[in-house]
Design a protein around this motif. Structure first.
Motif, PDB file in Angstrom:
ATOM      1  N   ARG A 134      46.994  41.224  35.261  1.00 14.95           N
ATOM      2  CA  ARG A 134      46.077  40.495  35.295  1.00 14.95           C
ATOM      3  C   ARG A 134      45.286  40.167  36.693  1.00 14.95           C
ATOM      4  NH1 ARG A 134      45.087  41.764  30.579  1.00 14.95           N
ATOM      5  NH2 ARG A 134      43.874  43.003  31.915  1.00 14.95           N
ATOM      6  N   ASP A 135      44.038  40.181  36.947  1.00 11.76           N
ATOM      7  CA  ASP A 135      43.586  39.506  37.942  1.00 11.76           C
ATOM      8  C   ASP A 135      43.508  37.872  37.800  1.00 11.76           C
ATOM      9  OD1 ASP A 135      42.014  40.067  40.751  1.00 11.76           O
ATOM     10  OD2 ASP A 135      41.026  38.571  39.698  1.00 11.76           O
ATOM     11  N   VAL A 136      44.297  37.605  38.532  1.00 10.32           N
ATOM     12  CA  VAL A 136      44.295  35.756  38.329  1.00 10.32           C
ATOM     13  C   VAL A 136      43.791  35.104  39.543  1.00 10.32           C
ATOM     14  CG1 VAL A 136      46.111  34.031  37.815  1.00 10.32           C
ATOM     15  CG2 VAL A 136      46.568  36.524  37.417  1.00 10.32           C
ATOM     16  N   GLY A 267      45.575  37.829  42.599  1.00  9.82           N
ATOM     17  CA  GLY A 267      44.218  37.805  42.323  1.00  9.82           C
ATOM     18  C   GLY A 267      43.566  38.333  43.692  1.00  9.82           C
ATOM     19  N   TRP A 268      42.566  39.579  43.321  1.00  8.52           N
ATOM     20  CA  TRP A 268      42.056  40.237  44.701  1.00  8.52           C
ATOM     21  C   TRP A 268      40.617  39.777  44.985  1.00  8.52           C
ATOM     22  CZ3 TRP A 268      42.944  46.205  45.110  1.00  8.52           C
ATOM     23  CH2 TRP A 268      42.205  46.817  46.320  1.00  8.52           C
ATOM     24  N   VAL A 269      40.551  39.438  46.152  1.00  9.15           N
ATOM     25  CA  VAL A 269      39.237  38.530  46.363  1.00  9.15           C
ATOM     26  C   VAL A 269      38.565  39.775  47.647  1.00  9.15           C
ATOM     27  CG1 VAL A 269      38.251  36.610  47.550  1.00  9.15           C
ATOM     28  CG2 VAL A 269      40.540  36.523  46.664  1.00  9.15           C
ATOM     29  N   SER A 270      37.327  39.994  47.240  1.00  9.77           N
ATOM     30  CA  SER A 270      36.671  40.781  48.097  1.00  9.77           C
ATOM     31  C   SER A 270      35.169  40.439  48.436  1.00  9.77           C
ATOM     32  CB  SER A 270      36.408  42.319  47.527  1.00  9.77           C
ATOM     33  OG  SER A 270      35.994  42.096  45.936  1.00  9.77           O
ATOM     34  N   PHE A 271      35.148  39.119  48.447  1.00  7.77           N
ATOM     35  CA  PHE A 271      33.807  38.538  48.720  1.00  7.77           C
ATOM     36  C   PHE A 271      33.962  38.126  50.291  1.00  7.77           C
ATOM     37  CE2 PHE A 271      33.405  38.187  44.190  1.00  7.77           C
ATOM     38  CZ  PHE A 271      31.772  37.788  44.042  1.00  7.77           C
TER      39      PHE A 271
HETATM   40  C1  LIG Z   1      39.089  46.203  44.601  1.00  5.12           C
HETATM   41  C2  LIG Z   1      39.014  45.219  43.816  1.00  5.12           C
HETATM   42  C3  LIG Z   1      38.202  43.901  44.383  1.00  5.12           C
HETATM   43  C4  LIG Z   1      38.222  42.919  43.542  1.00  5.12           C
HETATM   44  N1  LIG Z   1      37.467  41.686  44.010  1.00  5.12           N
HETATM   45  C5  LIG Z   1      37.596  40.664  43.259  1.00  5.12           C
HETATM   46  C6  LIG Z   1      36.798  39.458  43.779  1.00  5.12           C
HETATM   47  O1  LIG Z   1      36.475  39.440  44.863  1.00  5.12           O
HETATM   48  N2  LIG Z   1      36.859  38.394  42.935  1.00  5.12           N
HETATM   49  C7  LIG Z   1      37.520  38.239  41.734  1.00  5.12           C
HETATM   50  O2  LIG Z   1      37.299  37.372  40.996  1.00  5.12           O
HETATM   51  N3  LIG Z   1      38.080  39.388  41.115  1.00  5.12           N
HETATM   52  C8  LIG Z   1      38.062  40.664  42.028  1.00  5.12           C
HETATM   53  N4  LIG Z   1      38.669  41.749  41.447  1.00  5.12           N
HETATM   54  C9  LIG Z   1      39.405  41.732  40.104  1.00  5.12           C
HETATM   55  C10 LIG Z   1      38.388  42.382  39.031  1.00  5.12           C
HETATM   56  O3  LIG Z   1      37.243  41.431  38.690  1.00  5.12           O
HETATM   57  C11 LIG Z   1      39.528  42.673  38.009  1.00  5.12           C
HETATM   58  O4  LIG Z   1      40.231  43.581  38.338  1.00  5.12           O
HETATM   59  C12 LIG Z   1      38.598  43.254  36.727  1.00  5.12           C
HETATM   60  O5  LIG Z   1      37.805  42.331  36.100  1.00  5.12           O
HETATM   61  C13 LIG Z   1      39.798  43.829  35.417  1.00  5.12           C
HETATM   62  O6  LIG Z   1      40.428  42.693  35.096  1.00  5.12           O
HETATM   63  P1  LIG Z   1      42.028  42.605  35.229  1.00  5.12           P
HETATM   64  O7  LIG Z   1      42.529  42.946  36.629  1.00  5.12           O
HETATM   65  O8  LIG Z   1      42.703  41.303  34.996  1.00  5.12           O
HETATM   66  O9  LIG Z   1      42.806  43.892  34.442  1.00  5.12           O
HETATM   67  C14 LIG Z   1      38.765  42.893  42.165  1.00  5.12           C
HETATM   68  C15 LIG Z   1      39.469  43.921  41.713  1.00  5.12           C
HETATM   69  C16 LIG Z   1      39.401  45.144  42.445  1.00  5.12           C
HETATM   70  C17 LIG Z   1      40.361  46.211  42.095  1.00  5.12           C
END
Ligand SMILES: Cc1cc2nc3c(=O)[nH]c(=O)nc-3n(C[C@H](O)[C@H](O)[C@H](O)COP(=O)(O)O)c2cc1C
Length: 447
Positions: A134-136, A267-271
């Motif tokens: 999950r993205d947490v 949690g991946w941040v790309s903001f």
């Molecule tokens: C390249 C990339 C950038 C992302 N950037 C953000 C972000 O800035 N903020 C955020 O809340 N989630 C970010 N995410 C997470 C995605 O929102 C998340 O992977 C997607 O909603 C699916 O959810 P899951 O990872 O829990 O399966 C990013 C994911 C990826 C792969």
């Protein structure tokens, strides 16, 4: 190489004859296969013992289903199947390596088996970690991540495939609160900018979303890429330099999966613009940021992506992503599918989008607007412009269905379809948009 040997033989075939027939094979024989009833032949049993191979049989019926290169009328008359040796190799799931050859009393064929996968339980674990990663962004605990665990996770990332084995990534571990605060400020600024770009309804939904955990997670990891790593002749990179960044992104996925297995949230941040972060982190100019990750123990892993649970976005069905041989060729027409789905579609609520078909970036003044550009020349990049230079009206209609379906996944509730030109492609694409909208429960209007 894992080999399977198919054998058809007369009763009483001497062992020495069979042993001679399989001497010098280019791999280990795992399986001896023959016609049901023949497994009692002493020579076969002895051969299986000698090779350490398993002895298996197939019925006439199973053998008869195989299409073999060298069928025999005589075998067909005697055994009820046109082949024993070759057919048994194929029935075992092997590729035929050596077509049948004869000895005095036997016929032998050799096949190679695919390399073994993991056991069922292990496969389930792999698929489980993929599904449950999950993205947490919430629920981080203020606990240090222990070094051993972190090393294992970084080792997983570091084992990722990379173009020419260039391993272009590095991992910058950031714990310092002052640095994280500066990065956090960048994210907040970008969050505000994004919010301002949204139509009203969408902005309200966005206000309720958490998009980072930079300060909540005790550890941040900046994953970087050195596009020139390894010098001039990195194998496979010369024709497509993007492969370097792909490699670094794959390393992040490995990290993410290993972290999930270890009970660590990521949690991946790309903001932020990557350059802004690079400056805060003092990256050397030749190093680029690929991903900024918030990492730590969490109180739970949500069962589904946050963006789904909040209603912000939906998952795209796998079938939409699969094309057969040629782009756009699917098992059934997506336009027909859309017309069939429409009567049973569940009504969707969501944002209103004005889709200007055949327009250009000048039509984007309102935040609700989205343009479908049909010109042959690629427009400047703008996420408000979808470039679809359709070659035929049929293709344009399919594009329309696809665009509508994908908008439905990103929170659309109503499509206000406008055509800026009256070309056949524009009309067809508009029709496709309406069909796609109806299929997904969206309302639509046109002007
Ligand atoms: C390249 C990339 C950038 C992302 N950037 C953000 C972000 O800035 N903020 C955020 O809340 N989630 C970010 N995410 C997470 C995605 O929102 C998340 O992977 C997607 O909603 C699916 O959810 P899951 O990872 O829990 O399966 C990013 C994911 C990826 C792969």
């Amino acid at each position: 190489m894992r080999l399977v040997v198919g054998i058809g033989l007369r009763a009483g075939t001497p062992y020495a004859e069979l042993e001679g027939a399989v001497a010098g094979l280019p791999g280990e024989v795992e399986l001896l296969v023959t016609l049901e009833g023949r497994e009692t032949e002493p020579a076969l049993q002895q051969l299986a013992d000698h090779l350490g191979a398993k002895l298996c049989t197939f019925s006439e019926e199973e053998l008869g289903k195989q299409t073999v290169p060298n069928p025999s009328d005589q075998v067909s008359r005697l055994k009820g199947t046109p082949s024993v040796a070759e057919a048994a190799v194929l029935a075992a799931g092997a590729e035929l390596l050596v077509p049948k050859y004869k000895t005095h009393n036997a016929t032998v064929a050799v096949g190679r088996l695919p390399a073994a996968g993991y056991g069922v339980h292990e496969q389930e674990v792999v698929h489980r970690v993929i599904a449950e990663r999950r993205d947490v962004r919430e629920g981080f605990l203020q606990l240090e991540v222990d070094d051993e665990k972190l090393t294992r996770v970084l080792e997983a990332a570091h084992r990722a495939p990379s173009v020419g084995l260039s391993q272009p990534w590095d991992f910058l571990l950031i714990r310092d609160l002052a640095t994280r605060t500066k990065v956090h400020e960048l994210a907040i600024r970008q969050r505000d900018l994004f919010a301002q770009s949204l139509p009203n309804e969408r902005r309200q939904a966005f206000d309720g979303l958490k998009i980072e955990a930079i300060l909540d997670a005790p550890l941040n990891i900046a994953v970087t890429c050195d596009p020139g790593r390894g010098g001039r002749h990195v194998l496979g990179r010369h024709a497509d330099p993007r492969t370097t960044w792909f490699s670094a992104a794959i390393a992040i996925q490995n990290l993410w999966l290993a972290a999930r297995a270890e009970g660590l949230g990521v949690g991946w941040v790309s903001f932020f613009g990557p350059q802004e972060v690079a400056e805060v982190l003092g990256l050397p100019p030749h190093i680029e940021l690929v991903g900024y990750l918030c990492v730590g123990y969490v109180d739970h892993f949500a069962p589904a992506p946050e963006l789904i649970r909040s209603g912000w976005a939906k998952r795209r069905p796998l079938s939409w992503a699969i094309h057969e041989e040629v782009w756009g060729r699917r098992s059934t027409s997506i336009v027909d599918d859309a017309h069939e789905a429409a009567p049973n579609a569940v009504p969707a609520t969501g944002q209103r989008i004005r889709v200007v078909v055949g327009g250009d970036a000048t039509n984007l003044a309102s935040a609700e607007a989205l343009v479908v550009d049909l010109h042959e020349d690629k427009p400047d990049h703008d996420f408000g412009v979808l470039w679809r230079p359709a070659r035929t009206p049929e293709e344009a209609e399919e594009y329309g269905v696809e665009i509508a379906r994908d908008l439905a996944l990103q929170g659309a509730g109503h499509l206000d379809v406008r055509t800026a030109t009256d070309s056949p492609a524009a009309k067809a694409l508009a029709e496709g948009l309406k069909a796609g909208a109806s299929a997904c429960g969206l309302t639509h209007s046109c002007a």
